[in-house]
Design an enzyme around this catalytic site. Structure first.
Site, short mmCIF file in Angstrom:
data_model
loop_
_atom_site.label_atom_id
_atom_site.label_comp_id
_atom_site.label_asym_id
_atom_site.label_seq_id
_atom_site.Cartn_x
_atom_site.Cartn_y
_atom_site.Cartn_z
N HIS A 171 -11.50 -6.05 7.96
CA HIS A 171 -12.32 -5.89 6.76
C HIS A 171 -13.60 -5.10 7.05
O HIS A 171 -14.51 -5.11 6.25
CB HIS A 171 -12.69 -7.26 6.17
N GLU A 202 0.82 -1.21 0.00
CA GLU A 202 0.00 0.00 0.00
C GLU A 202 0.85 1.25 0.00
O GLU A 202 0.48 2.26 -0.60
CB GLU A 202 -0.96 -0.03 1.19
#
Ligand code: TPP
Lengths: 369, 319
Positions: free
Chosen positions: B124, B55
């Site tokens: 998540h 990322e």
């Protein structure tokens, strides 16, 4: 295992023929092939049952390790009780070898817990879903091991190594590369065991690297070893040597076990969107379990092989039943549980939030909506 | 909403050759939520980049691309995985315009699926908006409808500021018409989605439909609640909220994110500063609790729902 990391080193070929190689440990250090076979078969059954449980709605998700049993049992069976494991989320067979109750692996995926087991019981840490994060934990743990003086004493009951698992995708995370750098400069007792299963979800290995994973290690200043991840005997030999090197103060190793993720990334994934079934079939022909079975049962097979296999078949069925029942019996968390263990002592304002929440839940909500 | 976002990305790729998408699994797979479905095929691997798994790499290289004149649109796979990019976002992306005294702008959009309620495993279901809203130099947007998803995404990509674009993931599957020609509401404007005079209920993202349900229940009981969809979490359109509170005298704010340091507290402070004498009740918040996001078996109770909103509205209306 000082060979240049090019072709993965292998001793047991897909037909189950074993090549003699003096790098395979012998005598008391040898891998118990029957035990390894049993571990692969039973851990595969854990995987298969978990997929079935997911299909029945008992689990939200399951990341299958099908095809990676050779790498995992090879590494797992090279562990000693005082070694410490930092897994990803796919190391079901390593957990099995470490002695973690497979029912406890299910809680995270059933949504009943965020953990599932006491990492101290088996020196097997909690699954890490954030790619690469655990590699640095392994480094820090290894720093502790060094400071405890538990490296290089020559006492097999004292010396310890840390075994960190990672996938090929994790090679691209900055944290993984920081872990490599830290481990190298401090010569830490850590083994990075990378299962290169060719895919990070839909990204093939070529998205992460132009060189084999093992090649990366030399740039950091420690050895990298490339091994056939579907050859449990070779994986054990490589892992054993790397762990022994770590325990004796010889520093880190990066093992690249070349294998294949035969199932979709998880039960939520649809792998035929990005790869073909034919490639999956090719790898199925190199199955690690079939290979060892072919070796063990080759020719007429040794005396007692049929009894062994029959017993194992029964053991598998019992395990499957225990998993099904155990999964359904996993304790459902209490609405107050999320509030626990955030800090050592619950702050007063959180206590108030919890009390409000419990009163709300107890108040039989839903009467108006 | 996923389709609307896909259409929005497609329109931007067609309109401006400098638009480049970068993210994990966004090519062949179309992203784990299929928001980029078909785009690689219709544009190219150069414009729809399946990135290595990192990322910091996604956002850091997007910054470089932006410096080179491109308009990168990053996809972070899940809310819980944006943190490796936090350094690039907070120390670089958010500050470069300021440091270069306005000479260099970084038109980077970072799309992040956020929030819970889909039965997922940990990392998540997070709601990290406050970290971004707390960082000067970023815009933070969060659409609640398909039309807004389409409009706001287009505005975000065309805008020269860095934009954190939060996509409420449980709304991905919600249906809604999109008219690409419809006049868009300003990017940093909140929107009154249901008028009322009894109380102002402010929220954003996946809780907007929940708030509308609560308002419908209260309407049956004779109380008209005004529901405001914030849309932009930074800058916050407190004008719209204050204007509403001046009429209703009451304010309830809801978000999934934890309470402490959240958007709700910020809004409450602004409203009491600007409309103190119009308030007839304390400002109340209905939020996620100050705990880690729970295991999915508990999320239904943990998340703000219609009943918790009703309870807060009742409490406010009692004053
Ligand atoms: C920091 C971070 N980014 C993204 C993800 C989403 N994600 C989950 S698994 C995965 C692929 C991992 O691939 P690899 O490291 O090769 O391990 P494998 O799943 O193949 O075992 C991704 C991108 C994540 N879990 N963590």
């Amino acid at each position: 295992m000082t060979a240049e990391p090019t072709e993965p080193w292998s001793v047991l070929d897909p037909t189950g023929t074993l090549r003699v190689d003096d790098r395979v440990p012998a005598g008391a250090d040898a891998l118990d092939l029957w035990a390894a076979y049993r571990d692969m078969v039973l851990s595969r059954r854990v995987d298969t049952e978990a997929i079935a449980l997911q299909r029945q709605g008992e689990l939200g998700l399951w990341p299958s390790m099908l095809g990676q049993e050779g790498a995992q049992v090879g590494a797992g069976s090279a562990l000693r009780p005082r070694d410490v494991v930092f897994p990803t989320y796919r190391e079901h067979a390593v957990a099995w070898c470490a002695g973690v109750d497979p029912v406890q692996l299910l809680g995270l995926f059933r949504g009943t817990t965020l953990g599932g087991w006491d990492p101290r019981d088996r020196n097997f840490h909690l699954y890490t879903l954030v790619i690469g994060a655990q590699t640095l934990h392994a480094v820090g743990y290894a720093m502790g091991v060094v400071r405890d003086g538990d490296v290089g004493t020559g006492d097999p009951d004292r010396d310890r190594a840390v075994l960190a698992f990672l996938g090929d995708g994790a090679l691209s995370e900055g944290e993984t590369n920081e872990a490599f750098a830290w481990a190298a400069v401090q010569n830490l007792p850590v083994v990075f065991f990378c299962q290169n299963n060719q895919w990070a979800i839909s990204a093939p290995f070529s998205v992460q690297s132009r060189v084999p994973a093992a090649t990366r290690a030399s740039g950091f200043g420690f050895p990298g070893v490339r091994v056939d991840g579907n050859d449990v005997i070779a994986c054990h030999a490589v892992a054993r040597e790397a762990l022994e090197r770590a325990r004796s103060g010889g520093g880190p190793t990066l093992v690249e076990a070349v294998t294949y993720r035969r199932n979709p990334h998880t039960t939520s994934d649809d792998d035929l969107r990005y790869r073909t079934g034919a490639v999956n079939d090719d790898w199925a022909a190199r199955d690690p379990v079939d290979r060892l079975r072919a070796l063990l049962t080759g020719g007429a097979g040794p005396p007692g092989v049929n009894d062994f296999l029959a017993d194992l078949g029964r053991e598998e069925e019992e395990l499957a039943e225990r998993l099904r029942a155990g999964c359904r019996a996993l304790p459902v968390p209490h609405p107050g549980d999320p509030f626990l263990h955030t800090l050592e002592r619950m702050p007063r304002d959180l206590e108030r939030q919890r009390d409000e929440h419990l009163a709300f839940v107890a108040g039989g909500q839903g009467d108006r909506s | 909403m996923a389709h609307a976002l896909n259409a929005g990305l497609r329109a931007c790729l067609e309109e401006d050759p400098k638009v480049v998408l970068i993210g994990e699994d966004i090519g062949r797979l179309g992203g784990v939520f299929r928001v980029t479905d078909g785009l690689r095929e219709d544009f190219s691997d150069e414009r729809v980049v399946t990135s290595p798994l990192g990322e910091a790499g996604i956002v850091g290289s997007a910054i470089g691309l932006a410096m080179a004149g491109y308009r990168p649109v990053c996809e972070i796979q899940f809310d819980g995985f944006v943190f490796p990019a936090m350094n690039q976002i907070t120390t670089q992306l958010a500050k470069y315009r300021h440091r270069s005294e306005g000479r260099i702008s970084l038109p980077v959009v970072i799309r992040i699926p956020v929030g819970g309620g889909i039965g997922a495993i940990e990392h998540h279901s997070e709601s990290p908006e406050a970290y971004f809203a707390h960082t000067p130099g970023l815009r933070v947007l969060c659409p609640s409808t398909s039309q807004d998803a389409y409009d706001l995404l287009g505005q975000a990509i065309r805008c020269d500021d860095p934009v954190i674009f939060l996509e409420p993931k449980r709304s991905y599957w919600s249906k809604g018409e999109v008219d690409p020609e419809a006049p868009a509401v300003g990017m940093d404007r909140a929107r009154v989605v249901r008028p009322g005079d009894a109380l102002t209920l402010v929220t954003y993202g996946a809780l907007v439909p929940v708030a509308l349900k609560a308002a419908a229940v209260l309407a049956e009981e004779g109380r008209q609640v005004e529901v405001v969809d914030l849309r932009s979490l930074s800058p916050i359109d407190d004008d719209t909220v204050v204007e509403s509170v001046r009429r209703t005298g009451r304010l309830v704010i809801a978000h999934e994110a934890s309470q402490t340091g959240g958007i709700g507290g910020e809004l409450a402070a602004r409203v009491q500063a600007r409309a103190f004498y119009d308030l007839e009740a304390p400002v109340l918040r209905v939020t996620g609790y100050d705990t880690p996001y729970p295991a999915s078996r508990l999320e239904e109770d943990w998340l703000p729902n219609v009943d918790r909103l009703l309870e807060a509205c009742d409490a406010s209306l009692k004053h």
